[in-house]
Design an enzyme around this catalytic site. Structure first.
Site, PDB file in Angstrom:
ATOM      1  N   SER A  86       0.824  -1.384  -0.088  1.00 40.94           N
ATOM      2  CA  SER A  86       0.007   0.306   0.084  1.00 40.94           C
ATOM      3  C   SER A  86       0.969   1.318  -0.069  1.00 40.94           C
ATOM      4  O   SER A  86       1.813   1.512  -0.822  1.00 40.94           O
ATOM      5  CB  SER A  86      -0.881  -0.051   1.180  1.00 40.94           C
ATOM      6  OG  SER A  86      -1.920   0.907   1.257  1.00 40.94           O
ATOM      7  N   HIS A 190      -7.922   1.173  -1.344  1.00 38.13           N
ATOM      8  CA  HIS A 190      -7.926   0.195  -2.281  1.00 38.13           C
ATOM      9  C   HIS A 190      -9.346  -0.413  -3.113  1.00 38.13           C
ATOM     10  O   HIS A 190      -9.263  -1.457  -3.143  1.00 38.13           O
ATOM     11  CB  HIS A 190      -6.945  -0.813  -2.166  1.00 38.13           C
ATOM     12  CG  HIS A 190      -5.616  -0.365  -1.344  1.00 38.13           C
ATOM     13  ND1 HIS A 190      -4.640  -0.017  -2.524  1.00 38.13           N
ATOM     14  CD2 HIS A 190      -4.979  -0.355  -0.490  1.00 38.13           C
ATOM     15  CE1 HIS A 190      -3.659   0.670  -1.550  1.00 38.13           C
ATOM     16  NE2 HIS A 190      -3.887   0.119  -0.376  1.00 38.13           N
TER      17      HIS A 190
END
Length: 305
Positions: A86, A190
């Site tokens: 991430s 996400h």
């Protein structure tokens, strides 16, 4: 072959930067970064409470700064490959020379602010599911309207969606899942909930002049090696609203011949996954400066310095 990795949001804990600022030059470096991005990183890394550093706009630059500080403390290291989970991908981009430290921190500051704004539109969150069959779990999540936002491998998938959807998941776990653990994040990262943040980050990326990676850079979008700096930045923008495939990253580490993996501060999450998914690979998490000597020994044995 040594792999250097950087963790994502949720790895931060109150006061975790305190011992790192005793290292020569660390406090001065952090102060310069703080001035550059308009955020008191030393305060948030040493004095702020858990709620304050859970704020997306704070957590993300704090994590990148911690990764860069701890990696610098290792000395002049040339890993065989780098990757990040991430927001850790921005840290990895700096490791690879795609972005310099200041550019990386400026980008992550803008990323954190944009994602915080996107998260404020709807109350959302993320929960880790431990155990179970991946296909069964993904199908169950989709039935509940949730997104498998992080497919981490080693029996872990992270679901993201509205708080109501996550509550329904708690009450109705997929078959075989042992536990559902709420993560210390303030949004459904996400996923499509971050669409407005993608637009903001794309605009911020227009000001960057990326270099091509100087070491092997593994993208968490699909576990592929990316050799173009422009493509790395494009992926950094798009991954805000797309799932993280850390399982595929670990498969690539294995294919590349990884023998050791070091996770920069605040390490622990990714080394835990690697211990289960990469048998035979030596792992080390940089939690405090006390771990530096062991890390340097590992580098001497498995990497170039």
């Amino acid at each position: 072959m040594l792999v250097l990795v950087a963790p994502g949001q949720g790895a931060q804990t109150p006061g975790f930067l305190t011992p790192w600022l005793d290292l020569p030059g660390a406090a001065e470096r952090l102060a310069a970064w703080s001035d550059a991005i308009g955020l008191d990183l030393a305060h948030y890394g040493t004095q702020a409470d858990a709620d304050a550093i859970r704020d997306t706009a704070v957590a993300q630059p704090l994590l990148v700064a911690a990764g860069l500080l701890s990696a610098a403390a290792l000395g002049d290291v040339t890993p065989g490959a780098v990757a990040g989970h991430s927001v850790g991908e921005i840290t990895a981009a700096a490791f690879a020379g795609v972005l310099d430290d200041t550019a990386a921190l400026d980008l992550v500051r803008k990323r954190g602010l944009a994602m915080a704004d996107a998260a404020a539109i709807t109350q959302t969150g993320m929960s880790a599911l431990l155990g179970g069959d991946p296909d069964t779990t993904v199908a169950h999540l989709e039935k509940l309207g949730l997104t498998p936002a992080n497919v981490n491998g080693a029996g872990q998938i992270v679901a993201a969606g509205t708080l109501e959807q996550l509550a329904a998941l708690e009450a109705d776990k997929p078959e075989g899942v042992r536990r559902v653990v709420a993560l210390k994040v303030a949004g459904a990262f996400h996923t499509h909930h971050m669409a407005t943040a993608v637009d903001a980050l794309a605009k911020a990326a227009e000001d960057l002049t990326p270099g091509d990676p100087r070491v092997t850079y593994v993208s968490n979008r699909d576990g592929q090696v990316v050799a173009s700096g422009a493509e790395v930045v494009s992926r950094l923008v798009g991954q805000v609203a797309n799932p993280v495939r850390w399982d595929l990253c670990m498969e690539t580490f294995q294919e590349l011949g990884a023998t050791a993996l070091i996770e920069v501060c605040p390490g622990g999450t990714l080394t835990g996954l690697a211990k289960r998914a990469l048998p035979g690979v030596t792992t080390l998490a940089l939690k405090t400066p006390d771990d530096l000597d062991a890390a340097r020994e590992l580098i001497a044995e498995h990497g170039a310095a």
